[in-house]
Design a protein around this motif. Structure first.
Motif, mmCIF file in Angstrom:
data_model
loop_
_atom_site.group_PDB
_atom_site.id
_atom_site.type_symbol
_atom_site.label_atom_id
_atom_site.label_comp_id
_atom_site.label_asym_id
_atom_site.label_seq_id
_atom_site.Cartn_x
_atom_site.Cartn_y
_atom_site.Cartn_z
ATOM 1 N N ILE A 63 -36.815 -3.978 45.346
ATOM 2 C CA ILE A 63 -35.487 -4.058 44.732
ATOM 3 C C ILE A 63 -35.590 -3.776 43.237
ATOM 4 N N LYS A 64 -36.555 -4.416 42.583
ATOM 5 C CA LYS A 64 -36.726 -4.221 41.141
ATOM 6 C C LYS A 64 -37.054 -2.770 40.820
ATOM 7 N N ASP A 65 -37.978 -2.191 41.590
ATOM 8 C CA ASP A 65 -38.378 -0.796 41.339
ATOM 9 C C ASP A 65 -37.198 0.156 41.475
ATOM 10 N N LEU A 66 -36.375 -0.046 42.507
ATOM 11 C CA LEU A 66 -35.221 0.827 42.721
ATOM 12 C C LEU A 66 -34.206 0.664 41.583
ATOM 13 N N CYS A 67 -33.960 -0.575 41.187
ATOM 14 C CA CYS A 67 -33.013 -0.817 40.090
ATOM 15 C C CYS A 67 -33.498 -0.177 38.796
ATOM 16 N N LEU A 68 -34.779 -0.346 38.481
ATOM 17 C CA LEU A 68 -35.318 0.218 37.241
ATOM 18 C C LEU A 68 -35.302 1.746 37.268
ATOM 19 N N LYS A 69 -35.521 2.309 38.434
ATOM 20 C CA LYS A 69 -35.481 3.772 38.550
ATOM 21 C C LYS A 69 -34.080 4.302 38.242
ATOM 22 N N ALA A 70 -33.073 3.486 38.555
ATOM 23 C CA ALA A 70 -31.681 3.857 38.256
ATOM 24 C C ALA A 70 -31.251 3.342 36.883
ATOM 25 N N HIS A 71 -32.186 2.724 36.148
ATOM 26 C CA HIS A 71 -31.935 2.197 34.800
ATOM 27 C C HIS A 71 -30.983 1.004 34.805
ATOM 28 N N PHE A 72 -31.136 0.135 35.809
ATOM 29 C CA PHE A 72 -30.366 -1.098 35.880
ATOM 30 C C PHE A 72 -31.306 -2.292 35.933
ATOM 31 N N ASN A 73 -30.879 -3.399 35.340
ATOM 32 C CA ASN A 73 -31.544 -4.673 35.568
ATOM 33 C C ASN A 73 -31.065 -5.181 36.928
ATOM 34 N N PRO A 74 -31.957 -5.721 37.760
ATOM 35 C CA PRO A 74 -31.523 -6.195 39.081
ATOM 36 C C PRO A 74 -30.360 -7.183 39.034
ATOM 37 N N GLU A 75 -30.302 -7.990 37.971
ATOM 38 C CA GLU A 75 -29.234 -8.989 37.879
ATOM 39 C C GLU A 75 -27.969 -8.456 37.211
ATOM 40 N N GLN A 76 -27.998 -7.209 36.807
ATOM 41 C CA GLN A 76 -26.855 -6.615 36.113
ATOM 42 C C GLN A 76 -25.652 -6.518 37.049
ATOM 43 N N VAL A 77 -24.507 -6.979 36.561
ATOM 44 C CA VAL A 77 -23.272 -6.879 37.346
ATOM 45 C C VAL A 77 -22.785 -5.432 37.292
ATOM 46 N N LEU A 78 -22.597 -4.842 38.464
ATOM 47 C CA LEU A 78 -22.112 -3.459 38.557
ATOM 48 C C LEU A 78 -20.628 -3.402 38.886
ATOM 49 N N CYS A 79 -20.135 -4.427 39.549
ATOM 50 C CA CYS A 79 -18.725 -4.472 39.948
ATOM 51 C C CYS A 79 -18.144 -5.777 39.427
ATOM 52 N N TYR A 80 -17.380 -5.698 38.349
ATOM 53 C CA TYR A 80 -16.829 -6.905 37.747
ATOM 54 C C TYR A 80 -15.700 -7.506 38.568
ATOM 55 N N CYS A 81 -14.985 -6.698 39.331
ATOM 56 C CA CYS A 81 -13.901 -7.222 40.166
ATOM 57 C C CYS A 81 -14.435 -8.182 41.225
ATOM 58 N N VAL A 82 -15.552 -7.825 41.834
ATOM 59 C CA VAL A 82 -16.098 -8.597 42.956
ATOM 60 C C VAL A 82 -17.348 -9.383 42.551
ATOM 61 N N GLY A 83 -18.007 -8.955 41.474
ATOM 62 C CA GLY A 83 -19.198 -9.660 41.011
ATOM 63 C C GLY A 83 -20.488 -9.213 41.671
ATOM 64 N N VAL A 84 -20.518 -7.992 42.188
ATOM 65 C CA VAL A 84 -21.714 -7.477 42.863
ATOM 66 C C VAL A 84 -22.740 -7.034 41.830
ATOM 67 N N ARG A 85 -24.001 -7.424 42.060
ATOM 68 C CA ARG A 85 -25.093 -7.102 41.135
ATOM 69 C C ARG A 85 -25.897 -5.907 41.655
ATOM 70 N N ALA A 86 -26.681 -5.327 40.761
ATOM 71 C CA ALA A 86 -27.500 -4.163 41.117
ATOM 72 C C ALA A 86 -28.450 -4.488 42.266
ATOM 73 N N GLU A 87 -29.028 -5.692 42.262
ATOM 74 C CA GLU A 87 -29.975 -6.063 43.312
ATOM 75 C C GLU A 87 -29.329 -6.062 44.697
ATOM 76 N N GLU A 88 -28.029 -6.372 44.760
ATOM 77 C CA GLU A 88 -27.335 -6.369 46.051
ATOM 78 C C GLU A 88 -27.150 -4.951 46.574
#
Length: 200
Positions: A82-107
């Motif tokens: 999960i961490k490797d995939l997130c970093l490859k996309a330049h995201f922190n795993p805990e970074q919120v990607l969807c503020y409406c729903v609260g979904v994080r990069a790791e999800e």
């Protein structure tokens, strides 16, 4: 986890089969057949895009008899993958990607590791892009691309958009042109990558 408490309901007397609802549903829960729209309650994520945009006011959002819970258990997947995939996309795993729903990069990463290959599949698995349905298509596409999944435009001609260039995609001539005007693209990339590496 997203709790879905409402769903789309179509009034067949008002529906004209214009297909506007099909074009705006992020999870393809609504389809027009024989000039009448029908919504699949198992797929509907309650975003209300269809109801908000129906020109004939044929769709209303109604309460579900049972609350639908949407989400993916990140703990079931290898945290390093999960961490490797997130970093490859330049995201922190805990970074919120969807503020409406609260979904994080790791999800989103976990959903991809679980076999999701398209934005609508990721939305169904995680709930991302089922609030405003606009902002979080880009991070989904970035993570899919980072996972090596080849993206193809939706055959119907809507829903999928091209990737927006990021700090990592800018050509050298563009960076050189604007560096003298107070932009620090290379420094920004270093900083953003450091932020992505922090935490998990």
């Amino acid at each position: 986890m997203k709790q879905v408490t409402i769903m789309a309901q179509v009034d067949p007397e008002k529906c004209k089969g214009c297909k506007t609802c099909e074009k705006v549903c992020p999870v393809y829960a609504i389809h027009v057949e024989n000039r009448i729209a029908t919504s699949d309650p198992m797929k509907c994520m309650g975003c209300a895009n269809c109801a908000d945009r129906c020109p004939f006011y044929a769709i209303t959002m109604v309460e579900r008899s049972e609350v639908k819970t949407v989400g993916i258990d990140v703990s079931k997947f290898d945290p390093q993958q999960i961490k490797d995939l997130c970093l490859k996309a330049h995201f922190n795993p805990e970074q919120v990607l969807c503020y409406c729903v609260g979904v994080r990069a790791e999800e989103v990463a976990a959903a991809i590791l679980d076999g999701c290959k398209t934005p609508d599949e990721i939305s169904l698995a995680t709930g991302i892009r089922t609030g405003c349905t606009i902002e979080c298509i880009q991070p989904i596409l970035r993570l899919l691309t980072a996972a090596g999944i080849e993206l193809h435009p939706d055959p119907k001609g809507w829903q999928w958009y091209g990737l927006t260039p990021t700090a990592w995609d800018l050509p050298e001539d563009v960076k050189n042109k604007y560096n003298s005007r107070g932009f620090y693209f290379d420094e920004d990339r270093v900083l953003l990558d450091e932020i992505a590496k922090g935490g998990k």
